[in-house]
Design a protein around this motif. Structure first.
Motif, PDB file in Angstrom:
ATOM      1  N   GLY A 107       0.824  -1.208   0.000  1.00  0.00           N
ATOM      2  CA  GLY A 107       0.000   0.000   0.000  1.00  0.00           C
ATOM      3  C   GLY A 107       0.855   1.254   0.000  1.00  0.00           C
ATOM      4  O   GLY A 107       0.587   2.207  -0.734  1.00  0.00           O
ATOM      5  N   ASP A 108       1.919   1.250   0.814  1.00  0.00           N
ATOM      6  CA  ASP A 108       2.828   2.396   0.863  1.00  0.00           C
ATOM      7  C   ASP A 108       3.499   2.618  -0.491  1.00  0.00           C
ATOM      8  O   ASP A 108       3.586   3.746  -0.984  1.00  0.00           O
ATOM      9  N   LEU A 109       3.983   1.532  -1.077  1.00  0.00           N
ATOM     10  CA  LEU A 109       4.670   1.659  -2.366  1.00  0.00           C
ATOM     11  C   LEU A 109       3.716   2.188  -3.425  1.00  0.00           C
ATOM     12  O   LEU A 109       4.087   3.014  -4.256  1.00  0.00           O
ATOM     13  N   ASN A 110       2.473   1.722  -3.374  1.00  0.00           N
ATOM     14  CA  ASN A 110       1.474   2.203  -4.329  1.00  0.00           C
ATOM     15  C   ASN A 110       1.224   3.691  -4.133  1.00  0.00           C
ATOM     16  O   ASN A 110       1.130   4.459  -5.097  1.00  0.00           O
ATOM     17  N   GLU A 111       1.147   4.111  -2.875  1.00  0.00           N
ATOM     18  CA  GLU A 111       0.950   5.536  -2.620  1.00  0.00           C
ATOM     19  C   GLU A 111       2.114   6.372  -3.134  1.00  0.00           C
ATOM     20  O   GLU A 111       1.950   7.529  -3.512  1.00  0.00           O
ATOM     21  N   GLN A 112       3.296   5.748  -3.134  1.00  0.00           N
ATOM     22  CA  GLN A 112       4.471   6.465  -3.639  1.00  0.00           C
ATOM     23  C   GLN A 112       4.576   6.388  -5.162  1.00  0.00           C
ATOM     24  O   GLN A 112       5.554   6.837  -5.738  1.00  0.00           O
ATOM     25  N   GLY A 113       3.579   5.783  -5.805  1.00  0.00           N
ATOM     26  CA  GLY A 113       3.540   5.833  -7.261  1.00  0.00           C
ATOM     27  C   GLY A 113       3.694   4.521  -8.000  1.00  0.00           C
ATOM     28  O   GLY A 113       3.556   4.473  -9.220  1.00  0.00           O
ATOM     29  N   MET A 114       4.009   3.451  -7.284  1.00  0.00           N
ATOM     30  CA  MET A 114       4.188   2.153  -7.942  1.00  0.00           C
ATOM     31  C   MET A 114       2.838   1.598  -8.398  1.00  0.00           C
ATOM     32  O   MET A 114       1.883   1.574  -7.623  1.00  0.00           O
ATOM     33  N   THR A 115       2.783   1.162  -9.634  1.00  0.00           N
ATOM     34  CA  THR A 115       1.598   0.452 -10.124  1.00  0.00           C
ATOM     35  C   THR A 115       1.686  -0.990  -9.618  1.00  0.00           C
ATOM     36  O   THR A 115       2.729  -1.630  -9.755  1.00  0.00           O
ATOM     37  N   VAL A 116       0.612  -1.477  -9.016  1.00  0.00           N
ATOM     38  CA  VAL A 116       0.628  -2.825  -8.430  1.00  0.00           C
ATOM     39  C   VAL A 116      -0.482  -3.669  -9.049  1.00  0.00           C
ATOM     40  O   VAL A 116      -1.625  -3.228  -9.138  1.00  0.00           O
ATOM     41  N   VAL A 117      -0.132  -4.867  -9.496  1.00  0.00           N
ATOM     42  CA  VAL A 117      -1.142  -5.851  -9.890  1.00  0.00           C
ATOM     43  C   VAL A 117      -0.936  -7.055  -8.988  1.00  0.00           C
ATOM     44  O   VAL A 117       0.134  -7.670  -8.975  1.00  0.00           O
ATOM     45  N   LEU A 118      -1.971  -7.360  -8.214  1.00  0.00           N
ATOM     46  CA  LEU A 118      -1.856  -8.386  -7.184  1.00  0.00           C
ATOM     47  C   LEU A 118      -2.869  -9.493  -7.423  1.00  0.00           C
ATOM     48  O   LEU A 118      -4.075  -9.255  -7.412  1.00  0.00           O
ATOM     49  N   VAL A 119      -2.382 -10.703  -7.656  1.00  0.00           N
ATOM     50  CA  VAL A 119      -3.258 -11.871  -7.692  1.00  0.00           C
ATOM     51  C   VAL A 119      -3.401 -12.364  -6.253  1.00  0.00           C
ATOM     52  O   VAL A 119      -2.405 -12.563  -5.561  1.00  0.00           O
ATOM     53  N   GLU A 120      -4.639 -12.523  -5.829  1.00  0.00           N
ATOM     54  CA  GLU A 120      -4.857 -12.850  -4.414  1.00  0.00           C
ATOM     55  C   GLU A 120      -6.175 -13.602  -4.308  1.00  0.00           C
ATOM     56  O   GLU A 120      -7.184 -13.173  -4.858  1.00  0.00           O
ATOM     57  N   HIS A 121      -6.171 -14.743  -3.608  1.00  0.00           N
ATOM     58  CA  HIS A 121      -7.434 -15.474  -3.509  1.00  0.00           C
ATOM     59  C   HIS A 121      -8.256 -15.003  -2.315  1.00  0.00           C
ATOM     60  O   HIS A 121      -9.431 -15.325  -2.212  1.00  0.00           O
ATOM     61  N   ASP A 122      -7.652 -14.248  -1.425  1.00  0.00           N
ATOM     62  CA  ASP A 122      -8.388 -13.728  -0.268  1.00  0.00           C
ATOM     63  C   ASP A 122      -9.094 -12.433  -0.658  1.00  0.00           C
ATOM     64  O   ASP A 122      -8.483 -11.376  -0.750  1.00  0.00           O
ATOM     65  N   ILE A 123     -10.384 -12.556  -0.912  1.00  0.00           N
ATOM     66  CA  ILE A 123     -11.130 -11.411  -1.445  1.00  0.00           C
ATOM     67  C   ILE A 123     -11.204 -10.269  -0.435  1.00  0.00           C
ATOM     68  O   ILE A 123     -11.204  -9.099  -0.799  1.00  0.00           O
ATOM     69  N   GLY A 124     -11.222 -10.630   0.849  1.00  0.00           N
ATOM     70  CA  GLY A 124     -11.239  -9.596   1.879  1.00  0.00           C
ATOM     71  C   GLY A 124     -10.008  -8.712   1.810  1.00  0.00           C
ATOM     72  O   GLY A 124     -10.094  -7.487   1.904  1.00  0.00           O
ATOM     73  N   VAL A 125      -8.860  -9.333   1.618  1.00  0.00           N
ATOM     74  CA  VAL A 125      -7.604  -8.588   1.507  1.00  0.00           C
ATOM     75  C   VAL A 125      -7.651  -7.655   0.307  1.00  0.00           C
ATOM     76  O   VAL A 125      -7.300  -6.481   0.389  1.00  0.00           O
ATOM     77  N   VAL A 126      -8.130  -8.174  -0.799  1.00  0.00           N
ATOM     78  CA  VAL A 126      -8.135  -7.383  -2.026  1.00  0.00           C
ATOM     79  C   VAL A 126      -9.061  -6.189  -1.903  1.00  0.00           C
ATOM     80  O   VAL A 126      -8.707  -5.074  -2.288  1.00  0.00           O
ATOM     81  N   THR A 127     -10.265  -6.432  -1.359  1.00  0.00           N
ATOM     82  CA  THR A 127     -11.194  -5.309  -1.279  1.00  0.00           C
ATOM     83  C   THR A 127     -10.697  -4.267  -0.289  1.00  0.00           C
ATOM     84  O   THR A 127     -11.001  -3.091  -0.409  1.00  0.00           O
ATOM     85  N   ALA A 128      -9.899  -4.680   0.699  1.00  0.00           N
ATOM     86  CA  ALA A 128      -9.360  -3.717   1.649  1.00  0.00           C
ATOM     87  C   ALA A 128      -8.205  -2.919   1.059  1.00  0.00           C
ATOM     88  O   ALA A 128      -7.975  -1.776   1.448  1.00  0.00           O
ATOM     89  N   ARG A 129      -7.463  -3.514   0.143  1.00  0.00           N
ATOM     90  CA  ARG A 129      -6.202  -2.908  -0.295  1.00  0.00           C
ATOM     91  C   ARG A 129      -6.234  -2.317  -1.687  1.00  0.00           C
ATOM     92  O   ARG A 129      -5.552  -1.322  -1.950  1.00  0.00           O
ATOM     93  N   ALA A 130      -6.951  -2.971  -2.603  1.00  0.00           N
ATOM     94  CA  ALA A 130      -6.859  -2.560  -3.997  1.00  0.00           C
ATOM     95  C   ALA A 130      -7.820  -1.415  -4.297  1.00  0.00           C
ATOM     96  O   ALA A 130      -8.840  -1.254  -3.637  1.00  0.00           O
ATOM     97  N   SER A 131      -7.480  -0.610  -5.298  1.00  0.00           N
ATOM     98  CA  SER A 131      -8.401   0.445  -5.707  1.00  0.00           C
ATOM     99  C   SER A 131      -9.391  -0.084  -6.736  1.00  0.00           C
ATOM    100  O   SER A 131     -10.520   0.363  -6.819  1.00  0.00           O
ATOM    101  N   ARG A 132      -8.927  -1.045  -7.542  1.00  0.00           N
ATOM    102  CA  ARG A 132      -9.811  -1.637  -8.537  1.00  0.00           C
ATOM    103  C   ARG A 132      -9.674  -3.150  -8.470  1.00  0.00           C
ATOM    104  O   ARG A 132      -8.644  -3.679  -8.061  1.00  0.00           O
ATOM    105  N   ILE A 133     -10.739  -3.827  -8.903  1.00  0.00           N
ATOM    106  CA  ILE A 133     -10.769  -5.288  -8.871  1.00  0.00           C
ATOM    107  C   ILE A 133     -11.064  -5.818 -10.267  1.00  0.00           C
ATOM    108  O   ILE A 133     -11.921  -5.273 -10.966  1.00  0.00           O
ATOM    109  N   ALA A 134     -10.358  -6.873 -10.622  1.00  0.00           N
ATOM    110  CA  ALA A 134     -10.739  -7.651 -11.796  1.00  0.00           C
ATOM    111  C   ALA A 134     -11.067  -9.049 -11.300  1.00  0.00           C
ATOM    112  O   ALA A 134     -10.254  -9.670 -10.615  1.00  0.00           O
ATOM    113  N   CYS A 135     -12.280  -9.512 -11.599  1.00  0.00           N
ATOM    114  CA  CYS A 135     -12.702 -10.831 -11.150  1.00  0.00           C
ATOM    115  C   CYS A 135     -12.808 -11.737 -12.367  1.00  0.00           C
ATOM    116  O   CYS A 135     -13.567 -11.464 -13.301  1.00  0.00           O
TER     117      CYS A 135
END
Ligand code: ADP
Ligand code: MG
Length: 274
Positions: free
Chosen positions: A182-210
């Motif tokens: 999250g910090d790195l993203n705030e500093q400008g890094m583009t992040v694409v995260l594959v994650e099976h824990d949907i709770g984590v993704v909805t808490a952290r990501a700005s956009r979701i691809a399902c």
């Protein structure tokens, strides 16, 4: 600029497509969470995004160039699904792994003061400077994941792609690792995260691809919670879906480990799960 752009991307290992007609853009600076049931094509799509595989149909562009001949290797960092397993046996130190991030810039030359500085700063940013001379194989899973992120930072990557990076981590290291992302993203890094824990993704990501072979949803995290996409994409996966609820937001905990919604407090839902 658009970091990644997919138009109508289809891919098959054999006769049957495992990724089918996916179109989506990842603008620079975005934190995209890529979710979907087991075997839904997440890892495959990630490698397509990075130009590591070529689509059977459609087009992938990375920073406005065709992904398959994207040569600017250091701009894109990839932490593969089994990266930490592979690293366990590596007879190298943390500093050596992070220095690898500088190799694309140093094919012929020696390490400069700039390179040393970049490595030191990367170690610092992920808070593992004190581990620099330890062997990678002797670290905990969470520490090892930080080494890979540090390597990406040393490379001055603009896009960081991670495939289920916290599967082997305990809850606390996981939270800390996602704080770091999250910090790195705030500093400008583009992040694409594959994650099976949907709770984590909805808490952290700005956009979701399902994803489940095709794209069931792509948009803002808040809209995902209100959509039927989750139920639709996970429909046949009875281990994950809670069949007592019609909305598809509720999940039982029948998953082998890391139930899909272990971070239920991350969502703002009127009903509870008790
Ligand atoms: P996910 O990451 O969502 O679990 P994958 O992209 O790994 O999904 O796999 C999607 C589908 O492609 C699965 O059915 C899987 O068995 C199949 N698959 C993955 N990798 C290969 C491969 N190298 N060769 C053949 N089939 C594969
Ligand atoms: Mg996978």
């Amino acid at each position: 600029m658009t970091a990644v752009s997919l138009s109508d991307v289809t891919f098959s290992y054999g006769d049957v497509p495992v990724v089918d007609g996916v179109s989506l853009d990842v603008p620079e600076g975005e934190f995209l969470g890529l979710v979907g049931p087991n075997g839904s094509g997440k890892s495959t799509l990630l490698t397509l995004m990075l130009g590591l595989r070529r689509p059977t149909r459609g087009e992938v562009r990375l920073f406005d160039r065709p992904a398959h001949d994207f040569s600017d290797g250091e701009r894109v960092a990839y932490v593969a699904q089994d990266a930490t397993d592979a690293a366990r046996d590596m007879p190298v130190t943390v500093r050596e792994v992070v220095r690898m991030g500088r190799y694309p810039r140093n094919l012929f030359g020696r390490f400069s003061a700039d390179d040393r500085e970049a490595v030191a700063s990367a170690l610092d940013r992920v808070d593992i400077a004190d581990l620099a001379d330890r062997r990678v194989g002797a670290l905990s899973g969470g520490q090892r994941q930080r080494v890979f992120v540090a390597r990406a930072l040393a490379a001055e990557a603009d896009l960081l792609a991670l495939d289920e990076p916290t599967v082997a981590l305990d809850a606390e290291s996981r939270e800390a690792f996602y704080d770091l992302l999250g910090d790195l993203n705030e500093q400008g890094m583009t992040v694409v995260l594959v994650e099976h824990d949907i709770g984590v993704v909805t808490a952290r990501a700005s956009r979701i691809a399902c994803l489940n072979k095709r794209l069931y949803f792509h948009g803002d995290t808040d809209d995902f919670a209100d959509s039927d996409a989750l139920a639709a994409a996970y429909g046949s996966n009875q281990r994950v879906l809670d069949h007592d609820h019609g909305h598809g937001h509720h999940h039982d905990h029948g998953h082998d480990h890391d139930p899909a919604l272990s971070h239920s407090d991350a969502r703002d839902e009127p009903e509870d799960e008790s």
